[in-house]
Design a protein around this motif. Sequence first.
Motif, mmCIF file in Angstrom:
data_model
loop_
_atom_site.group_PDB
_atom_site.id
_atom_site.type_symbol
_atom_site.label_atom_id
_atom_site.label_comp_id
_atom_site.label_asym_id
_atom_site.label_seq_id
_atom_site.Cartn_x
_atom_site.Cartn_y
_atom_site.Cartn_z
ATOM 1 N N ARG A 253 66.496 35.595 29.287
ATOM 2 C CA ARG A 253 66.708 34.921 30.382
ATOM 3 C C ARG A 253 67.293 33.640 30.898
ATOM 4 N NH1 ARG A 253 63.635 39.408 32.339
ATOM 5 N NH2 ARG A 253 61.560 38.232 32.865
ATOM 6 N N ASP A 254 66.825 32.772 30.109
ATOM 7 C CA ASP A 254 66.313 31.729 30.375
ATOM 8 C C ASP A 254 67.537 31.099 29.294
ATOM 9 O OD1 ASP A 254 64.047 30.726 31.591
ATOM 10 O OD2 ASP A 254 62.999 30.318 29.884
ATOM 11 N N ILE A 255 67.721 31.577 28.064
ATOM 12 C CA ILE A 255 68.528 31.341 27.307
ATOM 13 C C ILE A 255 70.171 31.533 27.618
ATOM 14 C CG2 ILE A 255 69.627 32.496 25.283
ATOM 15 C CD1 ILE A 255 67.282 32.722 23.668
ATOM 16 N N MET A 256 70.017 32.479 28.571
ATOM 17 C CA MET A 256 71.483 33.390 29.493
ATOM 18 C C MET A 256 71.687 32.003 30.207
ATOM 19 S SD MET A 256 72.738 34.806 27.244
ATOM 20 C CE MET A 256 73.988 35.992 28.984
ATOM 21 N N ALA A 257 70.609 31.827 31.468
ATOM 22 C CA ALA A 257 71.009 30.678 32.299
ATOM 23 C C ALA A 257 71.718 29.629 31.375
ATOM 24 C CB ALA A 257 69.688 30.216 32.517
ATOM 25 N N ASN A 258 70.507 28.753 30.017
ATOM 26 C CA ASN A 258 71.411 27.893 29.647
ATOM 27 C C ASN A 258 72.882 28.196 29.055
ATOM 28 O OD1 ASN A 258 69.207 26.313 29.855
ATOM 29 N ND2 ASN A 258 68.157 26.708 29.114
#
Length: 545
Positions: A253-258
């Motif tokens: 989720r963090d990677i996709m947000a970035n």
Amino acid sequence: SGVVVGGADGGGVSAHGTRKALLSVVENHLLKPHVDIILQPKNCYPLFSDPDRIIPDLKRMFILINRIHFTKDLKIAFFNYAKQAGVEIVHEKSSTGSSTSSSIASEKEIVPKLLRLKQDLSNAHIQAFDSKDEFNNAIKDAFEHFLNSRGNKPSELLARYVDHLLKSTKRDKTLEGGDAETALDQVMILFRHLHSKDVFEAFFQKDLARRLLHNKSSSVDLERSFLSKLKAECGSNYTSKMEGMFKDMDLSRDIMANYAEHVRDKFSSVVLPSSLTPNAPPPSPTTRIEMDVQILTTGYWPQYPQYKSIKLPHDLQVHISRFETYYDNKYQGRRIHWQYSLCNCNVKANFPEKKLDLMVNLYQALVLLCFNDVDGLTLPLIQERTGIEERGELERVLQSLSLGKIGTRVLLKVNPTVPAGEGGTKSKKHVSDTDIFRYNVKFTNKLSRVKIPQIQAREVAQLEQSKINEAVARDRQYLIDAAIVRIMKARKTIQHRDLMGEVMNQIKGVSRPTSTDIKKRLEGLMEREYLERDENNKAVYNYLA
């Protein structure tokens, strides 16, 4: 004290003494001679099995038998009943016939029946037997016996039952909130008695992966709560991979947000899920693909089949390439392998009667996209266009799109070699090279989003099941090897009997191998020169550094 009855000389017998003597006579002549008859299965099993007779009948029987000190015999009868009832449930055969479907339905009832049996036995232990420890131990011994009397099957069935609980609480009102937690606590009672906990781990891990990746889990908090129960029971090593799966989901989720921030201004044709870009403007008419990527650590997740030959649409290849470039630049040294068998797609279909969103897997999407520029295709042509080399997999995809439930048949299957009205049900379901598949122009559905379920062949499910059991058996060998080497490295020299006991003790929390299993691993380690038998005493092993 008691009323004295006697003559003038002061002699007499107290009423209390008379009562005691009379009770002794009654016990010796009316109870003790009949204990064997009372505790025969045909006489006592109906009391054990009927919850309505725990009080007063079973309670009364316990009081009477306890008076004459035959409690041990009652405990043995209770243990034999519990063992027999459990064995009948665990080895239950389908009463409706020998068909596979009825057998599967019967197996689904095994764990709920075992939980009901455990509840009934516990009620008898508390209400009728005054919570005496020996009866509780009888219940534990009986469950340990029959839960391990059918090999790995009970572990697999228990894992499937947990999967059902953790998926169904959204729609099952009887399992909401505290009820779901209570149900999982009951599962742990059965879990503690399993010898093959490694089999449970393998099946549970596979089901957990499916729930997380396909968003089928009803509650992440409930999932984590059950993991904590497993961790408390078996240790952190047992749950480390599963905890890693949750970490991967959070990291994704963090990677996709970035990534959303990275592509928002650079590539207008890429749209990230709205949950990741809540403040983003609505997509333009030129927007074509919405993409969400989950990054999985190889060691945490089950092994999945690789399909390297499939032919992805050009638009999707472009976006995959962009994500790979971003990921390689941000995390240098890491390699990405795409797991196409886990991919899901939302295909926008413009039918003449209605525009629909079709929720399908990647293979179904590839097949559907073939019909954008042609009217009819045969299986060989579809195979060539999609690159799905495994025929059985492609057949199941075509069956799901053309022969599924009413309301999901977006394709039509026609066999020009078979006249209309001819051919049995089997031939209609079978896919041959001469069958022509066409786009269903008249397709419609009341819903705007239509999920087209996959079809999984029974043979494939059984093969998958056998692969898991084989992997567990292989991992169990490594576990035994590691335990032996650890012990030998610490002890240097050890007696055979002591080594067997220590190995059993080290791995009993995960598995209960037989003596033969351990001996085989000892022979293998001696062949690989990890240890040797002592020249003067063959019952002694020496560690070879």
